[in-house]
Design a protein around this motif. Structure first.
Motif, PDB file in Angstrom:
ATOM      1  N   ALA A 116      96.970  75.515  19.875  1.00  0.00           N
ATOM      2  CA  ALA A 116      96.330  75.521  21.190  1.00  0.00           C
ATOM      3  C   ALA A 116      97.364  75.703  22.306  1.00  0.00           C
ATOM      4  O   ALA A 116      97.120  76.428  23.287  1.00  0.00           O
ATOM      5  CB  ALA A 116      95.562  74.215  21.389  1.00  0.00           C
ATOM      6  N   ILE A 117      98.533  75.089  22.151  1.00  0.00           N
ATOM      7  CA  ILE A 117      99.594  75.239  23.164  1.00  0.00           C
ATOM      8  C   ILE A 117     100.086  76.686  23.202  1.00  0.00           C
ATOM      9  O   ILE A 117     100.277  77.269  24.278  1.00  0.00           O
ATOM     10  CB  ILE A 117     100.758  74.276  22.858  1.00  0.00           C
ATOM     11  CG1 ILE A 117     100.302  72.818  23.011  1.00  0.00           C
ATOM     12  CG2 ILE A 117     101.926  74.552  23.791  1.00  0.00           C
ATOM     13  CD1 ILE A 117     101.338  71.802  22.575  1.00  0.00           C
ATOM     14  N   LYS A 118     100.284  77.294  22.029  1.00  0.00           N
ATOM     15  CA  LYS A 118     100.739  78.689  21.983  1.00  0.00           C
ATOM     16  C   LYS A 118      99.714  79.626  22.609  1.00  0.00           C
ATOM     17  O   LYS A 118     100.067  80.562  23.343  1.00  0.00           O
ATOM     18  CB  LYS A 118     101.011  79.110  20.532  1.00  0.00           C
ATOM     19  CG  LYS A 118     102.251  78.509  19.942  1.00  0.00           C
ATOM     20  CD  LYS A 118     102.756  79.277  18.720  1.00  0.00           C
ATOM     21  CE  LYS A 118     101.765  79.256  17.589  1.00  0.00           C
ATOM     22  NZ  LYS A 118     102.292  79.947  16.392  1.00  0.00           N
ATOM     23  N   ALA A 119      98.443  79.376  22.338  1.00  0.00           N
ATOM     24  CA  ALA A 119      97.406  80.229  22.920  1.00  0.00           C
ATOM     25  C   ALA A 119      97.320  80.045  24.424  1.00  0.00           C
ATOM     26  O   ALA A 119      97.138  81.009  25.177  1.00  0.00           O
ATOM     27  CB  ALA A 119      96.061  79.909  22.263  1.00  0.00           C
ATOM     28  N   GLU A 120      97.485  78.809  24.874  1.00  0.00           N
ATOM     29  CA  GLU A 120      97.369  78.528  26.316  1.00  0.00           C
ATOM     30  C   GLU A 120      98.495  79.197  27.102  1.00  0.00           C
ATOM     31  O   GLU A 120      98.259  79.764  28.177  1.00  0.00           O
ATOM     32  CB  GLU A 120      97.387  77.016  26.540  1.00  0.00           C
ATOM     33  CG  GLU A 120      97.261  76.623  28.012  1.00  0.00           C
ATOM     34  CD  GLU A 120      97.288  75.112  28.196  1.00  0.00           C
ATOM     35  OE1 GLU A 120      97.242  74.674  29.363  1.00  0.00           O
ATOM     36  OE2 GLU A 120      97.344  74.370  27.179  1.00  0.00           O
ATOM     37  N   TYR A 121      99.696  79.149  26.570  1.00  0.00           N
ATOM     38  CA  TYR A 121     100.853  79.687  27.301  1.00  0.00           C
ATOM     39  C   TYR A 121     101.290  81.060  26.774  1.00  0.00           C
ATOM     40  O   TYR A 121     102.344  81.564  27.164  1.00  0.00           O
ATOM     41  CB  TYR A 121     102.015  78.707  27.224  1.00  0.00           C
ATOM     42  CG  TYR A 121     101.715  77.391  27.908  1.00  0.00           C
ATOM     43  CD1 TYR A 121     101.516  77.325  29.287  1.00  0.00           C
ATOM     44  CD2 TYR A 121     101.617  76.215  27.164  1.00  0.00           C
ATOM     45  CE1 TYR A 121     101.236  76.107  29.904  1.00  0.00           C
ATOM     46  CE2 TYR A 121     101.341  75.003  27.778  1.00  0.00           C
ATOM     47  CZ  TYR A 121     101.151  74.958  29.141  1.00  0.00           C
ATOM     48  OH  TYR A 121     100.855  73.760  29.773  1.00  0.00           O
ATOM     49  N   GLN A 122     100.481  81.659  25.911  1.00  0.00           N
ATOM     50  CA  GLN A 122     100.733  83.002  25.385  1.00  0.00           C
ATOM     51  C   GLN A 122     102.138  83.119  24.771  1.00  0.00           C
ATOM     52  O   GLN A 122     102.915  84.008  25.079  1.00  0.00           O
ATOM     53  CB  GLN A 122     100.563  84.052  26.493  1.00  0.00           C
ATOM     54  CG  GLN A 122      99.140  84.115  27.035  1.00  0.00           C
ATOM     55  CD  GLN A 122      98.968  85.165  28.104  1.00  0.00           C
ATOM     56  OE1 GLN A 122      99.944  85.708  28.622  1.00  0.00           O
ATOM     57  NE2 GLN A 122      97.722  85.454  28.455  1.00  0.00           N
ATOM     58  N   ILE A 123     102.433  82.170  23.905  1.00  0.00           N
ATOM     59  CA  ILE A 123     103.717  82.164  23.195  1.00  0.00           C
ATOM     60  C   ILE A 123     103.568  82.984  21.918  1.00  0.00           C
ATOM     61  O   ILE A 123     102.496  82.999  21.295  1.00  0.00           O
ATOM     62  CB  ILE A 123     104.145  80.716  22.875  1.00  0.00           C
ATOM     63  CG1 ILE A 123     104.284  79.914  24.184  1.00  0.00           C
ATOM     64  CG2 ILE A 123     105.456  80.690  22.105  1.00  0.00           C
ATOM     65  CD1 ILE A 123     104.574  78.445  23.969  1.00  0.00           C
ATOM     66  N   ASP A 124     104.634  83.663  21.518  1.00  0.00           N
ATOM     67  CA  ASP A 124     104.600  84.545  20.354  1.00  0.00           C
ATOM     68  C   ASP A 124     104.086  83.818  19.113  1.00  0.00           C
ATOM     69  O   ASP A 124     104.329  82.613  18.917  1.00  0.00           O
ATOM     70  CB  ASP A 124     105.998  85.099  20.052  1.00  0.00           C
ATOM     71  CG  ASP A 124     106.478  86.030  21.152  1.00  0.00           C
ATOM     72  OD1 ASP A 124     105.630  86.491  21.931  1.00  0.00           O
ATOM     73  OD2 ASP A 124     107.699  86.279  21.220  1.00  0.00           O
ATOM     74  N   GLU A 125     103.426  84.598  18.240  1.00  0.00           N
ATOM     75  CA  GLU A 125     102.836  84.028  17.039  1.00  0.00           C
ATOM     76  C   GLU A 125     103.878  83.499  16.067  1.00  0.00           C
ATOM     77  O   GLU A 125     103.622  82.582  15.296  1.00  0.00           O
ATOM     78  CB  GLU A 125     101.966  85.077  16.341  1.00  0.00           C
ATOM     79  CG  GLU A 125     100.609  85.276  16.975  1.00  0.00           C
ATOM     80  CD  GLU A 125      99.763  84.003  16.969  1.00  0.00           C
ATOM     81  OE1 GLU A 125      99.802  83.277  15.954  1.00  0.00           O
ATOM     82  OE2 GLU A 125      99.092  83.735  17.970  1.00  0.00           O
TER      83      GLU A 125
END
Length: 474
Positions: A116-125
């Motif tokens: 959820a944090i990666k999706a929220e801040y658009q961090i690489d997969e």
């Protein structure tokens, strides 16, 4: 001079090494700085969201319930085992820790939180995390602290796949926890009897962190490599030019010494002969004058030959050869005959072997003759054999005439062959220092061959002889 050359080499090489070291040091420090600051923004965002979600929890949301179930519910039993003996305590606490770690990994909610944090801040997969427990201490009665787990001393029941340098793996697939990729490290404690202290940490990083930093620093790396390449190139060119200038200065010095000696010898002889001719007792007899005039004539011709040799070099360097057609075999026969007639060295002969077919070549007869005689003269001067032999032969190979001049002289070492055609260069071999010359004969020969558009190859072997092959297009 040798010491000076070594000193210059040492100082130049030391300066080059120091300069390259400075460039490498600056580049390495830039890499370390980028490594330390890499993904700083992402780490701060993850840290903020993670600490918010576990404000009243431990390790991950819902983790405190699992930890209390195993540690707090069994703390009195563990205290009793501790007082019964270290082996009993070790066995009991390992059973509880093993069950707790299994339950924490099974109930881990960090996967969904991190996604959820990666999706929220658009961090690489490919951004991965690692959640670890670093240390656990139990607090028994009277605030007695007892270590039950520490990352530096993992229990034997933990497999290697779960052991990391940071502690036991609770969740995540990041393989290498580093100080640079640590998001946060938290220690929770309670100053009450029958409680526990625990430290846990969260790491997050890309799978290929080093390669990403290298790509980020690629312009800096390339600039550093370019700078080093420029420095090495400048050093090499400067050093090579310095060696050339030094060699040229030495050759000019040798030339001045040689030409001084070569000119002084006939001049001194002419002066002595002239003084003798002024002697009244010699003048009284006409027969005494004739030998002196012959001496003066020979030495004058020698001086003229020396002047012509120097002037021929200037002419060769600054003019275009005027060529005329000649039949090579016939011309060689004339030159070999003339040279044998004027040859004053005993036990010396020049032999000629030519092909039967006529070989028509365009050449400058004067320069060709001088070139050939220079090779003959060198073959005799640098020859200690009792019977000196010079062989001239021609062969026709497809569209090329090969003119070979071979001798049985002292030969030329392989490392000297590349230098013997340089202006003023004289091959200093032991026992050959007394041989007169200006160091221009082979230079003149090479310039003549090059001006005609021909090619030259040399084969030589010490104390066996040398073979000069001139390749003439036909």
């Amino acid at each position: 001079m040798r010491y000076s050359l070594k000193a210059h080499k040492g100082v130049s090489l030391l300066g080059l090494i120091l300069l390259i070291s400075v460039v490498f040091y600056l580049t390495f420090n830039t890499f370390k700085l980028n490594d330390k600051q890499y993904q700083a923004v992402e780490k701060n965002l993850i840290d903020e969201r993670y600490t918010q979600r576990i404000r009243n929890d431990k390790v991950f949301p819902g983790g405190v319930t699992i930890i209390n179930r195993y540690l707090m519910n069994n703390i009195h039993a563990l205290e009793a085992a501790y007082h019964r003996g270290p082996d009993i305590f070790e066995h009991e606490k390992n059973l509880i820790l093993d069950s707790m770690f299994v339950a924490l990994r099974k109930g881990n909610t960090m996967d969904s939180l991190f996604a959820a944090i990666k999706a929220e801040y658009q961090i690489d997969e490919d951004f991965e995390y690692l959640l670890t427990i670093n240390a656990i201490q139990l607090v028994f009665k009277n605030m007695m602290l007892v270590n039950v787990y520490h990352a530096s001393d993992p229990p034997p029941f933990l497999p290697d796949s779960l052991n990391t340098r940071a502690g036991v793996r609770i969740g995540g697939y990041l393989h290498t926890p580093l100080p640079q990729n640590e998001i946060t490290s938290i220690t929770v404690s309670n100053a009450e009897d029958y409680n526990y202290w625990m430290s846990f940490s969260l790491h997050a990083d890309h799978r290929n962190r080093t390669w990403r930093i290298v790509k980020l620093m690629m312009p800096t790396f390339l600039l550093a490599l370019f700078a080093i390449g420029c420095v090495v190139s400048i050093y090499y060119v400067t050093y090579r030019n310095w060696l050339r200038q030094k060699k040229l200065a030495e050759m000019k010095s040798d030339f001045v010494n040689s030409i001084t000696h070569e000119f002084n010898t006939p001049l001194s002889t002419i002066i002595v002969a002239n003084k003798n001719m002024q002697n009244n007792s010699i003048l009284a007899n006409a027969e005494n004058i004739k030998p002196l005039t012959k001496i003066i004539e020979r030495q004058s011709l020698r001086l003229q030959k020396l002047f012509d040799q120097v002037m021929d070099i200037t002419t060769m360097d600054n003019s275009t050869l005027q060529k005329e057609p000649h039949e090579l075999n016939q011309l060689l026969a004339e030159l070999v005959t003339d040279y044998n007639v004027k040859l004053s060295v005993q036990n010396t002969a020049v032999g000629l072997h030519t092909v039967s077919a006529p070989l028509h070549v365009e050449l400058n007869k004067f320069f060709f003759t001088t070139m050939l005689f220079n090779l003959f003269d060198n073959a005799i001067k640098y020859n200690h054999s009792e019977q000196k032999r010079i062989t001239v032969d021609t062969t026709l190979d497809e569209n090329t005439i090969k003119l070979r001049i071979a001798d049985n002289g002292t030969g030329i070492p392989d490392k000297e062959i590349a230098h013997v055609f340089e202006k003023f260069y004289r091959f200093q071999k032991q026992g050959a220092q007394h041989i007169p010359g200006l160091g221009l004969g082979l230079y003149y020969t090479y310039q003549c061959i090059k001006s005609h558009g021909w090619k030259l190859s040399v084969e030589s072997k010490g104390d066996v002889g040398s073979q000069f092959t001139i390749h003439i297009p036909h």
